[in-house]
Write an enzyme that holds these catalytic residues in place. Sequence first.
Site, PDB file in Angstrom:
ATOM      1  N   ARG A 216       0.823  -1.211   0.000  1.00  0.00           N
ATOM      2  CA  ARG A 216       0.000   0.000   0.000  1.00  0.00           C
ATOM      3  C   ARG A 216       0.857   1.262   0.000  1.00  0.00           C
ATOM      4  O   ARG A 216       0.628   2.187  -0.772  1.00  0.00           O
ATOM      5  CB  ARG A 216      -0.936  -0.037   1.211  1.00  0.00           C
ATOM      6  CG  ARG A 216      -1.686   1.237   1.492  1.00  0.00           C
ATOM      7  CD  ARG A 216      -2.921   1.462   0.711  1.00  0.00           C
ATOM      8  NE  ARG A 216      -3.848   0.361   0.761  1.00  0.00           N
ATOM      9  CZ  ARG A 216      -4.847   0.239  -0.108  1.00  0.00           C
ATOM     10  NH1 ARG A 216      -5.010   1.142  -1.043  1.00  0.00           N
ATOM     11  NH2 ARG A 216      -5.667  -0.762  -0.039  1.00  0.00           N
ATOM     12  N   ILE A 217       1.868   1.315   0.856  1.00  0.00           N
ATOM     13  CA  ILE A 217       2.691   2.517   0.967  1.00  0.00           C
ATOM     14  C   ILE A 217       3.578   2.689  -0.264  1.00  0.00           C
ATOM     15  O   ILE A 217       3.672   3.779  -0.834  1.00  0.00           O
ATOM     16  CB  ILE A 217       3.526   2.495   2.259  1.00  0.00           C
ATOM     17  CG1 ILE A 217       2.593   2.584   3.467  1.00  0.00           C
ATOM     18  CG2 ILE A 217       4.549   3.621   2.287  1.00  0.00           C
ATOM     19  CD1 ILE A 217       3.263   2.342   4.792  1.00  0.00           C
TER      20      ILE A 217
ATOM     21  N   ASP B 168      10.000  -6.205  -4.530  1.00  0.00           N
ATOM     22  CA  ASP B 168       8.909  -6.669  -3.686  1.00  0.00           C
ATOM     23  C   ASP B 168       8.973  -8.185  -3.586  1.00  0.00           C
ATOM     24  O   ASP B 168       9.420  -8.856  -4.522  1.00  0.00           O
ATOM     25  CB  ASP B 168       7.552  -6.249  -4.263  1.00  0.00           C
ATOM     26  CG  ASP B 168       6.426  -6.441  -3.260  1.00  0.00           C
ATOM     27  OD1 ASP B 168       6.275  -5.558  -2.390  1.00  0.00           O
ATOM     28  OD2 ASP B 168       5.738  -7.473  -3.332  1.00  0.00           O
TER      29      ASP B 168
ATOM     30  N   THR C 148       9.927   4.152   5.873  1.00  0.00           N
ATOM     31  CA  THR C 148       8.568   4.687   6.022  1.00  0.00           C
ATOM     32  C   THR C 148       7.877   4.226   7.295  1.00  0.00           C
ATOM     33  O   THR C 148       6.670   4.319   7.408  1.00  0.00           O
ATOM     34  CB  THR C 148       7.693   4.309   4.813  1.00  0.00           C
ATOM     35  OG1 THR C 148       7.562   2.887   4.778  1.00  0.00           O
ATOM     36  CG2 THR C 148       8.274   4.838   3.521  1.00  0.00           C
TER      37      THR C 148
ATOM     38  N   CYS D 112       2.343   6.775  10.460  1.00  0.00           N
ATOM     39  CA  CYS D 112       1.248   7.635  10.022  1.00  0.00           C
ATOM     40  C   CYS D 112       0.614   8.419  11.166  1.00  0.00           C
ATOM     41  O   CYS D 112       0.242   9.576  11.002  1.00  0.00           O
ATOM     42  CB  CYS D 112       0.197   6.824   9.267  1.00  0.00           C
ATOM     43  SG  CYS D 112      -0.483   5.436  10.187  1.00  0.00           S
TER      44      CYS D 112
END
Length: 179
Positions: free
Chosen positions: A11-12, A33, A120, A153
């Site tokens: 998703r990110i 990935d 992240t 987040c």
Amino acid sequence: MLKVGINGFGRIGRAILRNILSFDDIDLCVINDINPEPENLAYLLKYDSYYGRLKNNISINKNELSIDKKRVKIFNKDNIKDVPWMDYNCDLVIESSGKHSLLDELPILIENGVKKVIVTYSPNDKVDGHFVLGANEENFNKNTHHIISSSICDVVALAPVYKIINENFNVLNGFLTTL
């Protein structure tokens, strides 16, 4: 032109790619990935349940993702250090896999020529600094901060607001609960 690689295309990672597409001076070179099916990665990019359908033309040719006329090499390596980032002249690698076990490998990327790595998520002590736009980005030093965290987040959402409140009212303590 800033050359970027993305490690972790969940998703990110896909949200980051969508943002990269809006910049003319950022060149996405490599995606890594653990998903061994490039067709699946292309599908998930094209048809996102939250961000909607990507208007760009997306296709796969062997292990290359084509976005309009731009081609991006896709790797399927378990370990971030096994991706040949410098064969594609990556200046920046964005680590968005969420795999904390990879954090010990990030200095190897810097030693091999990658200039910066952005994580992240928020590892405790494996990065040179934690930076949140609107909260503490003025503390970033390009000469000493090579592996940085953009935090999680919840912090990204709360920190800029907290900074303003604290500067004006002096917060003594507080709690943040996430589910």
